[in-house]
Scaffold this motif. Structure first.
Motif, PDB file in Angstrom:
ATOM      1  N   GLY A 300       0.853  -1.023   0.217  1.00  0.00           N
ATOM      2  CA  GLY A 300      -0.406  -0.204  -0.314  1.00  0.00           C
ATOM      3  C   GLY A 300       1.158   1.525   0.099  1.00  0.00           C
ATOM      4  N   PHE A 301       2.249   1.052   0.523  1.00  0.00           N
ATOM      5  CA  PHE A 301       3.247   2.339   0.607  1.00  0.00           C
ATOM      6  C   PHE A 301       3.589   2.981  -0.486  1.00  0.00           C
ATOM      7  CE2 PHE A 301       3.922   2.766   5.666  1.00  0.00           C
ATOM      8  CZ  PHE A 301       1.927   3.148   6.067  1.00  0.00           C
ATOM      9  N   ALA A 302       4.130   0.697  -1.041  1.00  0.00           N
ATOM     10  CA  ALA A 302       5.325   1.565  -2.368  1.00  0.00           C
ATOM     11  C   ALA A 302       4.101   1.163  -3.836  1.00  0.00           C
ATOM     12  CB  ALA A 302       6.371  -0.016  -1.723  1.00  0.00           C
ATOM     13  N   PHE A 303       3.345   1.240  -3.328  1.00  0.00           N
ATOM     14  CA  PHE A 303       1.906   0.984  -5.557  1.00  0.00           C
ATOM     15  C   PHE A 303       2.620   1.876  -6.006  1.00  0.00           C
ATOM     16  CE2 PHE A 303      -1.015  -0.305  -7.552  1.00  0.00           C
ATOM     17  CZ  PHE A 303      -0.929  -1.227  -8.337  1.00  0.00           C
ATOM     18  N   GLY A 304       2.645   2.810  -5.656  1.00  0.00           N
ATOM     19  CA  GLY A 304       2.531   4.676  -6.421  1.00  0.00           C
ATOM     20  C   GLY A 304       4.079   4.781  -7.436  1.00  0.00           C
ATOM     21  N   GLN A 305       4.935   4.156  -6.031  1.00  0.00           N
ATOM     22  CA  GLN A 305       6.232   4.892  -6.261  1.00  0.00           C
ATOM     23  C   GLN A 305       6.490   3.324  -7.928  1.00  0.00           C
ATOM     24  OE1 GLN A 305       9.119   5.319  -3.803  1.00  0.00           O
ATOM     25  NE2 GLN A 305       7.481   4.721  -2.052  1.00  0.00           N
ATOM     26  N   VAL A 306       6.139   2.199  -7.202  1.00  0.00           N
ATOM     27  CA  VAL A 306       6.661   1.242  -8.127  1.00  0.00           C
ATOM     28  C   VAL A 306       6.155   1.338  -9.366  1.00  0.00           C
ATOM     29  CG1 VAL A 306       6.599  -1.388  -8.123  1.00  0.00           C
ATOM     30  CG2 VAL A 306       7.184  -0.371  -5.428  1.00  0.00           C
ATOM     31  N   LEU A 307       5.491   1.904  -9.290  1.00  0.00           N
ATOM     32  CA  LEU A 307       3.993   1.884 -11.135  1.00  0.00           C
ATOM     33  C   LEU A 307       4.422   3.104 -12.045  1.00  0.00           C
ATOM     34  CD1 LEU A 307       1.319   1.779 -10.132  1.00  0.00           C
ATOM     35  CD2 LEU A 307       1.433   0.268 -11.579  1.00  0.00           C
ATOM     36  N   GLN A 308       5.351   3.897 -11.115  1.00  0.00           N
ATOM     37  CA  GLN A 308       6.227   5.104 -12.452  1.00  0.00           C
ATOM     38  C   GLN A 308       7.629   4.613 -12.133  1.00  0.00           C
ATOM     39  OE1 GLN A 308       5.500   8.345  -9.468  1.00  0.00           O
ATOM     40  NE2 GLN A 308       5.334   9.562 -11.432  1.00  0.00           N
ATOM     41  N   LEU A 309       8.335   3.682 -11.591  1.00  0.00           N
ATOM     42  CA  LEU A 309       8.963   3.160 -12.111  1.00  0.00           C
ATOM     43  C   LEU A 309       9.149   2.013 -12.701  1.00  0.00           C
ATOM     44  CD1 LEU A 309      11.156   3.361  -8.381  1.00  0.00           C
ATOM     45  CD2 LEU A 309      11.542   4.898  -9.570  1.00  0.00           C
ATOM     46  N   GLN A 310       8.362   1.096 -12.534  1.00  0.00           N
ATOM     47  CA  GLN A 310       8.003   0.215 -13.383  1.00  0.00           C
ATOM     48  C   GLN A 310       7.916   0.549 -15.224  1.00  0.00           C
ATOM     49  OE1 GLN A 310       9.486  -3.904 -11.379  1.00  0.00           O
ATOM     50  NE2 GLN A 310       9.394  -2.875 -13.337  1.00  0.00           N
ATOM     51  N   PHE A 311       7.073   1.513 -15.113  1.00  0.00           N
ATOM     52  CA  PHE A 311       6.087   1.736 -16.447  1.00  0.00           C
ATOM     53  C   PHE A 311       6.108   3.169 -16.308  1.00  0.00           C
ATOM     54  CE2 PHE A 311       4.895  -1.921 -15.220  1.00  0.00           C
ATOM     55  CZ  PHE A 311       4.713  -2.596 -16.582  1.00  0.00           C
ATOM     56  N   ALA A 312       7.409   3.403 -16.110  1.00  0.00           N
ATOM     57  CA  ALA A 312       7.379   5.391 -16.938  1.00  0.00           C
ATOM     58  C   ALA A 312       7.514   5.914 -17.753  1.00  0.00           C
ATOM     59  CB  ALA A 312       8.831   5.710 -16.566  1.00  0.00           C
ATOM     60  N   GLU A 313       6.910   5.348 -18.984  1.00  0.00           N
ATOM     61  CA  GLU A 313       6.531   5.358 -20.098  1.00  0.00           C
ATOM     62  C   GLU A 313       4.597   5.903 -19.885  1.00  0.00           C
ATOM     63  OE1 GLU A 313       6.418   1.092 -20.567  1.00  0.00           O
ATOM     64  OE2 GLU A 313       7.689   3.082 -19.788  1.00  0.00           O
TER      65      GLU A 313
END
Length: 494
Positions: A300-313
């Motif tokens: 829950g804490f990390a999901f937003g960051q991971v989305l931006q890093l894994q699928f930056a485009e």
């Protein structure tokens, strides 16, 4: 979600009566069981006695007396429950502030992904540490009094965040602010301990379920607030997110002062934590709860960051990621009761075993999708992790009272004293769940640290996903060996 209660309580994830998952306080002398009132008391059914000048103190509280409960107790208990849900919800939201705040920290702040993951790890760490003392505070200071104090403590991180969040603020300052939001993580434990005191055993499951669910929903709620700020004011105004919660925090404290009550006979039972710490089931269940609740709060804490890093485009701006950030925690919160219900029907250990198998499969799907750059599969895998972490929260909590119920029955056969055996079972079960709750919350730290190290060393999260798969596989093996493997030592009914 501590020392044990001398009264039983229910799992907050289902409407069935079990031993309390977080409460560590009891009413009356240690070890007392409910004593039927006298005939005169049944006729008179007096309401709670409030000494002159002590409006919010209840000296006579007998929820197990049906007449008392029907005529006097139920309205008071419901009032305390709804105020507690609101206060706990606000606390969970403050605890989760940095899950969305990091999405605002663009290049102007000069923080790399590794630094952002630390900002989401430290609130989970402090929240885990505070769970035990917050639970003990209910009996020490009174449920109403401590709810007021714990609500006002939420201003400690929220006010400076509303003032200081802007480009140029030092990373050290951000770390301090992030750590301070951990005070919201302790509110869950004290809220559950307090509400446990108000309801009869047959109704504790539903009451604690509502209380826990309302708190968990604070995670997606604050992320929706962040989404609204990003969509309207933009990423330049992160301070607006904590600012939204300032009046809500004050309102929670005022509501607690106006409508909550203290039960002065509540007490902490001495020695229970030491007994639980010597029991191997405490550490087995703590390990399993790291895999369930630790995954829920960590993802829950990390999901937003991971989305931006894994699928930056696909997520070039914070608002793009924020549209999905709240979805996983929302699903995980809403589905939590299903875990308890399944455990009631199929057995907690069996549900937990297959749940960890499913979590390992979900993490494997996430790993495969990340390597193949398939966002639909990636999202499906991550949502599956939220779903099964929610179910696992319920099923693991159901296992704990079942463990001690089975052991109490065996002890009663040997000693011929079922009352004493049940009393010891309640005592150890409450303490075990308190310890497991604190240890489980630390899983949120481990998740964020795993993501940080993975991105720091390899530029992707593959190593973190492999670590999660390994942990879930370990939980599968432990659940089987300790609770499901056939043999003379198997606990039947867990």
């Amino acid at each position: 979600m501590s020392t044990p209660a001398s009264s039983t309580a229910a799992d907050p994830s289902a409407a069935a009566t079990t031993t309390d998952p977080s409460a560590t306080t009891a009413v009356g002398p240690p070890g007392d069981t409910a004593v039927p009132p006298t005939a005169d008391a049944q006729v008179a059914a007096p309401g709670p006695t409030r000494p002159a000048g002590r409006r919010h103190r209840i000296d006579d509280w007998r929820p197990e007396d049906p007449t008392f409960w029907r005529t006097t107790g139920a309205p008071i208990a419901r009032r305390n429950l709804w105020v507690s849900i609101f206060a706990e919800h606000v606390g969970f939201s403050v605890w989760s502030l940095w899950s969305v705040t990091v999405l605002f920290l663009g290049p102007a702040y000069g923080i790399d992904p590794a630094g952002k993951f630390l900002l989401t790890a430290v609130p989970a760490a402090l929240g885990a540490v505070l769970r035990l003392p917050y639970t003990l505070a209910v009996a020490r200071f009174g449920g109403r009094n401590w709810t007021i104090v714990s609500a006002l403590l939420l201003l400690v991180p929220a006010v400076p965040m509303a003032l200081l969040l802007e480009p140029g603020v030092s990373y050290t300052t951000l770390m301090v602010l992030a750590c301070l939001t951990g005070v919201g993580g302790g509110n869950f434990a004290s809220s559950m301990a307090n509400i446990n005191l108000f309801f009869p055993d047959r109704l504790k499951g539903r009451a604690l379920g509502l209380n826990a669910g309302g708190g968990n929903l604070g995670v997606p709620a604050v992320q929706l607030v962040g989404l609204a700020v990003l969509a309207t004011a933009g990423a330049a105004y992160p301070r607006l997110v904590p600012a939204v919660y300032l009046p809500l925090i004050v309102l929670a404290a005022l509501a607690a002062a106006r409508w909550l009550d203290n039960i002065p006979d509540a007490h902490n039972e001495p020695g229970a934590l030491r007994e639980a710490a010597r029991d191997r089931h405490t550490w087995v269940m703590s390990l399993l709860y790291v895999g369930t609740f630790g995954s829920f709060i960590g993802f829950g804490f990390a999901f937003g960051q991971v989305l931006q890093l894994q699928f930056a485009e696909r997520f070039p701006t914070p608002v793009d990621a924020a549209w999905l950030t709240f979805l996983g925690p929302l699903i995980g919160s809403l589905i939590r009761p299903l875990g308890g219900q399944l455990a009631d029907r199929l057995g907690g250990a069996r549900v937990t075993f297959w749940n960890f198998v499913a979590m390992a499969a979900g993490a494997s799907l996430v790993l495969y999708a990340a390597r193949e750059r398939s966002f639909p599969l990636y999202l499906a895998g991550f949502l599956a992790l939220f779903v099964f972490s929610g179910i696992g929260n319920g099923s693991t909590y159901k296992m704990i009272p079942a463990i001690f119920r089975v052991r109490a029955a065996a002890e009663a056969e040997l000693t011929g004293d079922p009352v004493a055996a049940q009393r010891r079972a309640r005592r150890r079960s409450g303490a075990l769940i308190g310890i497991a709750g604190a240890v489980g919350a630390s899983g949120g730290v481990l998740v964020n640290v795993a993501f940080r190290q993975s991105f720091l060393t390899s530029g992707n999260a593959d190593a973190a996903y492999l670590a999660f798969i390994g942990w879930y596989a370990l939980c599968v093996v432990v659940t089987w060996v300790v609770y499901l493997r056939p043999g003379p030592g198997k606990l039947i009914g867990v």
